[in-house]
Design a protein around this motif. Structure first.
Motif, PDB file in Angstrom:
ATOM      1  N   SER A   1     -15.066  32.599 -51.649  1.00 42.12           N
ATOM      2  CA  SER A   1     -15.251  34.038 -51.816  1.00 42.12           C
ATOM      3  C   SER A   1     -15.232  34.837 -50.511  1.00 42.12           C
ATOM      4  O   SER A   1     -15.704  35.953 -50.463  1.00 42.12           O
ATOM      5  N   CYS A   2     -14.655  34.261 -49.468  1.00 44.30           N
ATOM      6  CA  CYS A   2     -14.449  35.032 -48.243  1.00 44.30           C
ATOM      7  C   CYS A   2     -13.080  35.676 -48.363  1.00 44.30           C
ATOM      8  O   CYS A   2     -12.136  35.064 -48.843  1.00 44.30           O
ATOM      9  N   THR A   3     -12.982  36.938 -47.972  1.00 43.31           N
ATOM     10  CA  THR A   3     -11.707  37.635 -48.178  1.00 43.31           C
ATOM     11  C   THR A   3     -11.015  37.956 -46.853  1.00 43.31           C
ATOM     12  O   THR A   3     -10.087  38.753 -46.823  1.00 43.31           O
ATOM     13  N   ASN A   4     -11.479  37.350 -45.775  1.00 41.80           N
ATOM     14  CA  ASN A   4     -10.855  37.649 -44.484  1.00 41.80           C
ATOM     15  C   ASN A   4      -9.575  36.857 -44.267  1.00 41.80           C
ATOM     16  O   ASN A   4      -9.349  35.832 -44.887  1.00 41.80           O
ATOM     17  N   THR A   5      -8.790  37.360 -43.345  1.00 42.75           N
ATOM     18  CA  THR A   5      -7.527  36.720 -43.002  1.00 42.75           C
ATOM     19  C   THR A   5      -7.497  36.546 -41.491  1.00 42.75           C
ATOM     20  O   THR A   5      -8.045  37.372 -40.765  1.00 42.75           O
ATOM     21  N   VAL A   6      -6.882  35.457 -41.039  1.00 40.79           N
ATOM     22  CA  VAL A   6      -6.771  35.242 -39.604  1.00 40.79           C
ATOM     23  C   VAL A   6      -5.303  35.298 -39.215  1.00 40.79           C
ATOM     24  O   VAL A   6      -4.448  34.746 -39.902  1.00 40.79           O
TER      25      VAL A   6
ATOM     26  N   VAL B   1      -4.364  22.687 -31.014  1.00 35.77           N
ATOM     27  CA  VAL B   1      -5.218  22.541 -32.196  1.00 35.77           C
ATOM     28  C   VAL B   1      -5.763  23.932 -32.504  1.00 35.77           C
ATOM     29  O   VAL B   1      -6.703  24.389 -31.863  1.00 35.77           O
ATOM     30  N   PRO B   2      -5.160  24.619 -33.453  1.00 38.48           N
ATOM     31  CA  PRO B   2      -5.514  26.030 -33.652  1.00 38.48           C
ATOM     32  C   PRO B   2      -6.769  26.207 -34.503  1.00 38.48           C
ATOM     33  O   PRO B   2      -6.697  26.560 -35.663  1.00 38.48           O
ATOM     34  N   ILE B   3      -7.920  25.971 -33.898  1.00 38.84           N
ATOM     35  CA  ILE B   3      -9.166  26.199 -34.629  1.00 38.84           C
ATOM     36  C   ILE B   3      -9.515  27.679 -34.522  1.00 38.84           C
ATOM     37  O   ILE B   3      -9.591  28.227 -33.421  1.00 38.84           O
ATOM     38  N   VAL B   4      -9.696  28.306 -35.659  1.00 38.36           N
ATOM     39  CA  VAL B   4      -9.983  29.731 -35.661  1.00 38.36           C
ATOM     40  C   VAL B   4     -11.237  29.991 -36.492  1.00 38.36           C
ATOM     41  O   VAL B   4     -11.729  29.106 -37.191  1.00 38.36           O
ATOM     42  N   SER B   5     -11.714  31.203 -36.404  1.00 35.12           N
ATOM     43  CA  SER B   5     -12.886  31.581 -37.190  1.00 35.12           C
ATOM     44  C   SER B   5     -12.616  32.980 -37.709  1.00 35.12           C
ATOM     45  O   SER B   5     -12.136  33.836 -36.978  1.00 35.12           O
TER      46      SER B   5
ATOM     47  N   GLY C   1     -25.595  30.600 -42.665  1.00 36.84           N
ATOM     48  CA  GLY C   1     -25.242  31.349 -41.482  1.00 36.84           C
ATOM     49  C   GLY C   1     -24.079  30.741 -40.736  1.00 36.84           C
ATOM     50  O   GLY C   1     -23.693  31.218 -39.690  1.00 36.84           O
ATOM     51  N   LYS C   2     -23.558  29.657 -41.239  1.00 32.32           N
ATOM     52  CA  LYS C   2     -22.492  28.950 -40.520  1.00 32.32           C
ATOM     53  C   LYS C   2     -21.236  29.797 -40.427  1.00 32.32           C
ATOM     54  O   LYS C   2     -20.831  30.460 -41.369  1.00 32.32           O
ATOM     55  N   GLU C   3     -20.638  29.704 -39.275  1.00 37.13           N
ATOM     56  CA  GLU C   3     -19.397  30.416 -39.025  1.00 37.13           C
ATOM     57  C   GLU C   3     -18.281  29.868 -39.906  1.00 37.13           C
ATOM     58  O   GLU C   3     -18.253  28.673 -40.187  1.00 37.13           O
ATOM     59  N   HIS C   4     -17.379  30.716 -40.312  1.00 37.55           N
ATOM     60  CA  HIS C   4     -16.232  30.243 -41.104  1.00 37.55           C
ATOM     61  C   HIS C   4     -15.153  29.724 -40.170  1.00 37.55           C
ATOM     62  O   HIS C   4     -14.175  30.396 -39.890  1.00 37.55           O
ATOM     63  N   LYS C   5     -15.367  28.502 -39.710  1.00 34.72           N
ATOM     64  CA  LYS C   5     -14.410  27.922 -38.778  1.00 34.72           C
ATOM     65  C   LYS C   5     -13.442  27.058 -39.568  1.00 34.72           C
ATOM     66  O   LYS C   5     -13.842  26.297 -40.428  1.00 34.72           O
TER      67      LYS C   5
END
Lengths: 214, 615
Positions: free
Chosen positions: B293-298, B313-317, B342-346
């Motif tokens: 249910s996260c609606t963000n885009t990277v 290694v393209p780790i993004v958040s 609270g964990k980051e969406h990595k």
């Protein structure tokens, strides 16, 4: 009234009142959402004279999702599974339109029997047979129509080679006949084992001989 | 691409101090914590070699991109907004291809995209929505809509499509029609004279109830955003404003069934989400956040090609935290659960692994995950722990007893030690002196080979799993540490700010364990040689430091020791952070320099030298 029920009821009534088409829709049990469609094999095809029954299940979201149909009668056709009766037809999948009705879909099935699409097969073995030897394919299809769909015994073809009618290869029948089995029995056993195409390599001679002896 | 990964000399200089291991922990003062922070903030401006440049976009930002693209096309091609949307979706949001194809043959593109065609499509204008939509099914909602027919030109929908009044310009895909004669909906067979009917430009008219049911079924059940006219073989696509008019009642419209309206509003939201997802999936630079249910885009253009994934290694958040956009505040108050939320969406931009798998590249990480999942290891176990009866080949596990085996199945008698037939043993029961018998030796050889390979795998797997387990337990550790921090405030004079060092240490620990975990996957596939040894040295240093810090954090608190503990933990945290940097940086640089060689074939790399294959 529930729109789906109204629509299905109307479709069934319309089909009953329509004397011109020979498509029939009957209830299987009390539910109007499980039906049985019947239509005659199209003229001028190996399916002529047969009567074909189709199992019809109306899904919850009909008519916005396609009906589920499969042949009850065994059909020898590239787009129909010879084992399960499953049908490969675009309007039963993504080309479905809510405007289509049970009757029009059954008529589409009827015309599918007229014009097979061997390049988009449901049954690869049958499609291969269709592509390689059309006349032999038609013999088999006619044979199946007679056996499973109550088609007429073909008098004009009575002198025809029973091997070709069963969709088998002469060399295979000869080979087992040479072992001392009666020809009729060999044809019967090989037909029941569906000894064609890939099956020739998969079914061992031992299995066949065992069946012939039993 | 390489220009993004400038070598940072200053950072590396610091690191070298650490590599030789002479650094005395005591030298690091409290101030180093600040230095570590400085490094971090510096990293924001200048990327480390193991970081990628990326941008996080919210749903509305992506919508803005979509709008910009659409407006751009409107301007160039001179079409209205909804036409431009359909055209762009038809050509997978490839603007260049659309412009090219449109310039080449506009009518073909318009037909292919499902936009109706008439002779006069040169005057773009907004599509007027002349219907009032409502949720149609309740009879009470039908009656009032009838009055809305005043808005509609007094013209039957069934009037001949060739009559001049029906020739619409293209950008008018939507039209309401009101039947004067008995209209019978061809789908639901409803002939209520109050029935509200709708059609696209193709004049295929259905009641609004059927349209709603159709759109809902397409969007909700099939997840389809391209909704064609219901007529068989009609290729016209319903534009967005048409869908909206069906699903969302206009203000002032009669109130329908509230539950159904709420449901339809949900479907409309889903439809918009599908459009965004489609846009994102068409664009190689974008990826949707995989968290529920996260609606963000990277957006990460530097990792959009397959080739780049062999060195990055393209780790993004995505920038969001928690589940469903719940914020961090919750996490601070709720301990264990909070830590999770609270964990980051990595996540990895290049592959479907929803975690930070640095330092190892996607292809190798994938191989490792597959290996761990595969049944091949079960087979390995069977190979190592069982033998096959030399007569009937059934698999036998010896779980006790003497070496005189009798196969349960075929009653063949043989010796477990030499695998030879028991009869050859003559009268020397229970002791095998035929150890070098040829037949027996072959059986033993293949067994020891598979045993060695299994042991090698287990060595790496156990360590990998161990760090994974520890990382899971870190949620507990968070909760425990928070309690300790409270305790410290009570027993000593430290303020809340001052006890934050504990939290920092736990966070750092978590990060390092994640790195360590994946270094084992990397090491498993690295070909033997100096490079691997250096890698494993770095790995060992990090691991040692991590275990030391872990121990410090979990040691019991005694009031008089708190200042020392604080100093030690702070020092260790900085040290651990640096060791982690070294591992990540060195590995990333290795990928950029093409230094790493594998012992198995990896996508995008040369096949390994046969002499390097270890198993």
């Amino acid at each position: 009234m529930d729109a789906r029920l109204r629509r299905v009821n109307k479709e069934i009534t319309d089909c009953k009142n329509d004397k011109t088409s020979n498509v029939k829709i009957d209830l299987v049990d009390e539910s109007p959402f499980h039906l049985k469609g019947t239509f005659p094999g199209p003229e001028g095809t190996p399916y002529e004279g047969g009567t074909f029954e189709v199992d019809i299940v109306i899904p919850e979201s009909y008519p916005f999702q396609p009906v589920k149909m499969k042949f009850i009668t065994k059909v020898y056709h590239p787009n129909v599974s010879s084992a399960s009766g499953a049908i490969c037809l675009d309007i039963l999948k993504d080309a479905w339109s809510p405007v289509l009705t049970l009757k029009s879909t059954l008529i589409s099935l009827q015309s599918l029997l007229c014009s097979p699409e061997p390049n988009d097969p449901q049954d690869a073995e049958v499609a291969k047979h269709y592509m390689t030897s059309r006349s032999s394919f038609e013999e088999t299809a006619r044979y199946w129509t007679r056996i499973y769909a109550g088609g007429p015994a073909d008098e004009s073809k009575s002198g025809q080679d029973p091997v070709a009618i069963a969709g088998l290869e002469k060399a295979h029948v000869d080979r087992f006949e040479a072992l001392g089995f009666p020809r009729d029995k060999v044809i019967d056993v090989l037909r029941r084992l569906n000894y064609r195409g890939k099956n020739v390599t998969q079914i061992t001679d031992d299995t066949i001989v065992e069946k012939l002896l039993s | 691409m390489s220009s993004d990964y400038e070598y940072d000399d200053d950072d590396y200089y610091d690191d070298e101090d650490m590599i030789d291991g002479t650094q005395d922990d005591d030298e690091i003062s409290d101030d180093d914590m600040d230095i570590a922070d400085d490094i971090k903030s510096a990293a924001k401006g200048k990327l480390k070699s193991y970081e990628v440049d990326y941008d996080s976009l919210s749903q509305s930002e992506v919508e803005k991109h979509i709008r910009d693209d659409t407006e751009h096309i409107c301007g160039i091609l001179g079409v209205d907004l909804s036409t431009a949307q359909l055209l762009l979706r038809h050509l997978k949001w490839n603007k260049e291809r659309l412009i090219e194809a449109y310039m080449d043959n506009p009518s073909k593109v318009l037909v292919d995209a499902g936009v109706a065609l008439t002779e006069s499509h040169s005057q773009p204008q907004a599509a007027p929505i002349r219907t009032q939509s409502s949720s149609s099914s309740g009879s009470n909602s039908r009656r009032p809509t009838r009055s809305s027919s005043k808005l509609i030109p007094s013209r039957s929908s069934r009037s001949s499509p060739t009559s001049p009044t029906t020739s619409y310009s293209i950008p008018k895909p939507l039209k309401a029609s009101k039947s004067i004669q008995h209209f019978l909906c061809p789908i639901c067979f409803d002939d209520d004279p109050a029935l509200r009917t709708l059609s696209l430009d193709c004049e295929h008219t259905y009641c609004s109830g059927c349209w709603t049911a159709y759109v809902v079924s397409k969007v909700r059940d099939e997840g389809e955003h391209c909704i064609r006219c219901m007529e068989e073989k009609c290729q016209l696509v319903a534009p967005d404003n048409f869908i909206q008019s069906i699903l969302v009642p206009e203000p002032g419209a009669p109130v329908g069934d509230p539950t159904e309206e709420a449901e339809n509003a949900k479907v409309w939201a889903r439809f918009q989400e599908l459009l965004i997802r489609y846009f994102v999936s068409c664009n190689r630079d974008l990826k949707f956040c995989p968290y529920p249910s996260c609606t963000n885009t990277v957006s990460c253009p530097s990792a959009s090609s397959k080739l780049s994934l062999t060195s990055v290694v393209p780790i993004v958040s995505c920038g969001a935290r928690g589940i469903g956009g719940q914020d961090e505040q919750l996490s601070q108050s709720q301990g264990r659960l909070g830590a999770l939320q609270g964990k980051e969406h990595k996540f990895c931009f290049g592959c479907p692994i929803e975690a930070d798998h640095r330092p190892v590249i996607c292809a190798v990480a994938k191989m490792w995950m597959k290996k761990c999942r595969d049944d091949s290891e079960t087979a390995n176990w069977i190979k190592s722990n069982t033998k096959e009866c030399t007569n009937c080949q059934s698999t036998i596990e010896k779980n006790g007893g003497c070496n005189h085996m009798t196969c349960k199945k075929c009653k063949h008698e043989f010796c477990w030690v030499c695998m030879g037939p028991w009869s050859e043993h003559g009268t020397q029961w229970y002791s095998c002196n035929r150890y070098d018998e040829k037949a027996g030796q072959e059986a033993r050889d293949s067994q020891s080979r598979s045993r060695a390979s299994l042991e090698r795998y287990l060595h790496y797997y156990n360590r990998w799993a161990n760090h994974e387990q520890s990382a899971k337990l870190s949620l507990d550790l968070y909760a425990k540490t928070e309690k300790k921090m409270e305790e410290m405030q009570i027993t000593s004079a430290l303020t809340w700010i001052e006890v934050q060092f504990m939290k920092k240490a736990v966070e750092e620990l978590d990060k390092c364990r994640q790195t360590l975990k994946w270094t084992y996957a990397m090491a498993y596939y690295l070909a033997k040689g100096n490079e691997k040894e250096l890698f494993e040295d770095n790995q060992r240093d990090l691991e040692q430091a991590v275990e030391q810090l872990s121990e410090l954090i979990e040691s019991p608190i005694e009031p008089e020791n708190i200042p020392t503990l604080r100093q030690q933990v702070t020092n260790k945290t900085v040290y651990v952070a640096k060791r982690n940097e070294i591992v990540l940086e060195d590995t990333a640089n290795g990928f950029l320099d093409g230094r790493w060689k594998w012992n198995a074939s990896v996508d995008g790399f040369d096949d390994p030298d046969p002499s390097l294959i270890a198993f």
